[in-house]
Design an enzyme around this catalytic site. Structure first.
Site, short mmCIF file in Angstrom:
data_model
loop_
_atom_site.label_atom_id
_atom_site.label_comp_id
_atom_site.label_asym_id
_atom_site.label_seq_id
_atom_site.Cartn_x
_atom_site.Cartn_y
_atom_site.Cartn_z
N SER A 13 -10.69 0.58 3.47
CA SER A 13 -9.96 0.27 4.72
C SER A 13 -9.33 1.55 5.24
CB SER A 13 -8.85 -0.74 4.45
OG SER A 13 -9.39 -1.91 3.89
N GLU A 43 -4.63 4.63 6.24
CA GLU A 43 -4.29 4.38 4.84
C GLU A 43 -4.56 5.60 3.94
OE1 GLU A 43 -5.14 0.39 2.95
OE2 GLU A 43 -6.29 1.69 1.62
N ARG A 82 0.83 -1.22 0.00
CA ARG A 82 0.00 0.00 0.00
C ARG A 82 0.86 1.26 0.00
NH1 ARG A 82 -2.74 -3.81 -0.67
NH2 ARG A 82 -4.63 -4.41 0.44
#
Ligand code: FAD
Ligand code: NAP
Length: 340
Positions: A236, A331, A165
């Protein structure tokens, strides 16, 4: 060539659905606009926020400076001698539609990344991933406008510094590059990746197609994740923390059912499981809350504010830290950045 607007609402341009106003706003439909845009921002001393589908950011109510919506369109392909295909897609194309079209054209590899919201241009920023596949697995190169060197250039996969990520675009040099197109390297042979639960049951099918995997991913996602059009969210909200094996052993003594996965010699913890275990799943604080079917997703039920969300985020981080000794990193990117 630049049609700049002032005080433009971004409420419909971020999937959390926060009320936000851009001081200046421009839509980019031609790469020739980019040098002009950067020059203008430099002269006027304006910060520049690049916007795709707005599905991985948290906006404050006033975005000072310039917001540029990247709306570049285009699609072309070239067959290689070894049978693989280079597929170039412009940054403003919708990601899910692009994956759908790849399958229509018999190009395989990215079917596990179906139904991820947002644009093709934002996909390399956090090296999007799902169900055991990451963007980097099938990426050839990224075309960019380099704001530091004031030129158009291409970055190879290794120059993108992809990680879990993460990429050069997100962490190392977050404001340097404007992604204009992405070239993928795809196969005509279908090699399914079915390691995740929900997909592993497909392994026994005699005539499994990439379209079957695509449909299955869409179906699981629709059942587990809130549709941003109905409930504001950014997917998320926290990354899964990765810890050394020794730390996992210690944690497993206290929490034998802790969910973890091996990750290149280290151990990836399921952040959603930890948040759930701390009692947050389904909890609501004001107009924001933790989604009842997936504790990793924070939502805005409508009329929520970034301040409320930041408070909820901090409370979850503290609670997971106190229980498991692990810090959860958010995130999505925050604009403006969070004040420490
Ligand atoms: P935006 O939110 O508009 O931007 C994200 C970041 O990229 C910002 O920092 C922005 O400035 C930058 N950016 C945007 N365009 C460019 C450009 N052209 N050049 C340079 N920088 C740019 N993510 C996953 O990895 N896996 C998932 O499975 C997943 N599922 C999701 C499910 C839901 C319901 C939601 C809401 C989100 C999910 N996400 C997932 C997160 C998100 O969809 C992805 O990160 C997506 O790639 C963001 O695309 P976007 O166009 O919306 O980017
Ligand atoms: P899930 O399948 O319930 O799994 C929970 C977590 O465990 C996931 O985060 C996943 O890590 C990890 N995991 C599960 N099976 C694994 C395996 N076989 N090998 C390695 N790790 C495994 O998760 P979910 O929430 O329904 O999401 C399914 C997939 O979609 C995941 O890959 C997830 O990342 C992705 N997704 C991402 C977002 C986002 O916004 N980033 C939103 C929704 C879904 P990973 O996250 O590393 O895969």
């Amino acid at each position: 060539m630049l049609s700049i607007q002032r005080n433009v609402p971004l409420d419909d341009l971020n999937t959390l659905g926060f009320s936000a106003n851009a001081e200046y706003f421009v839509q980019i439909t031609d790469i020739a606009q980019l040098p002009l845009l950067c020059e203008y921002c430099q002269e006027q001393k304006l910060e520049l926020l690049l916007l795709g589908g707005g599905s991985n950011l948290v906006l404050g109510d006033r975005i000072g400076g310039m917001v540029a919506l990247i709306d570049l369109k285009g699609w072309s392909s070239e067959s290689l001698k070894d049978g693989r295909v280079l597929l170039r897609i412009a940054a403003g194309e919708n990601w899910h539609t692009a994956v759908d079209r790849m399958l229509d054209e018999g190009l395989f590899g990215l079917e596990n990344l179906a139904l991820i919201p947002g644009t093709v241009g934002a996909a390399p920023v956090q090296n999007i991933g799902a169900y055991g596949v990451e963007l980097k697995d099938h990426l050839h190169e990224v075309e960019v406008y380099d704001r530091a060197q004031k030129c158009f250039t291409r970055l190879s996969r290794s120059a993108c510094h992809f990680a879990y990520r993460d990429s050069v675009f997100k962490s190392l040099e977050p404001d340097r590059y404007i992604i204009t197109a992405v070239t993928f390297i795809l196969q005509r042979d279908f090699n399914p990746v079915l390691g995740y639960s929900g997909l592993s049951e497909l392994a026994g099918r005699p005539y499994l197609t990439a379209r079957d995997v695509f449909e299955q991913v869409c179906s699981i996602r629709r059942s587990k994740l809130p549709d941003p059009k109905l409930l504001g969210n950014a997917g998320s909200f926290f990354k899964n923390p990765v810890i050394p094996p020794e730390q996992l052993l210690q944690l497993k003594q206290r929490f034998p059912d802790l969910v973890s996965y091996p990750d290149q010699g280290r151990c990836k913890l399921a952040a959603g499981w930890m948040i759930d275990r701390c009692g947050w799943k389904g909890r609501r604080e004001g107009q924001v809350g933790v989604y009842e079917h997936q504790a990793l997703v924070l939502f805005n039920a409508g009329g929520g504010t970034r301040t409320e969300l930041e408070r909820l985020m901090a409370n979850i981080q503290l609670s997971v830290q106190q229980t498991f000794g692990v810090w959860l990193e958010p995130e999505p990117r925050f604009y403006p950045a969070i004040k420490n």
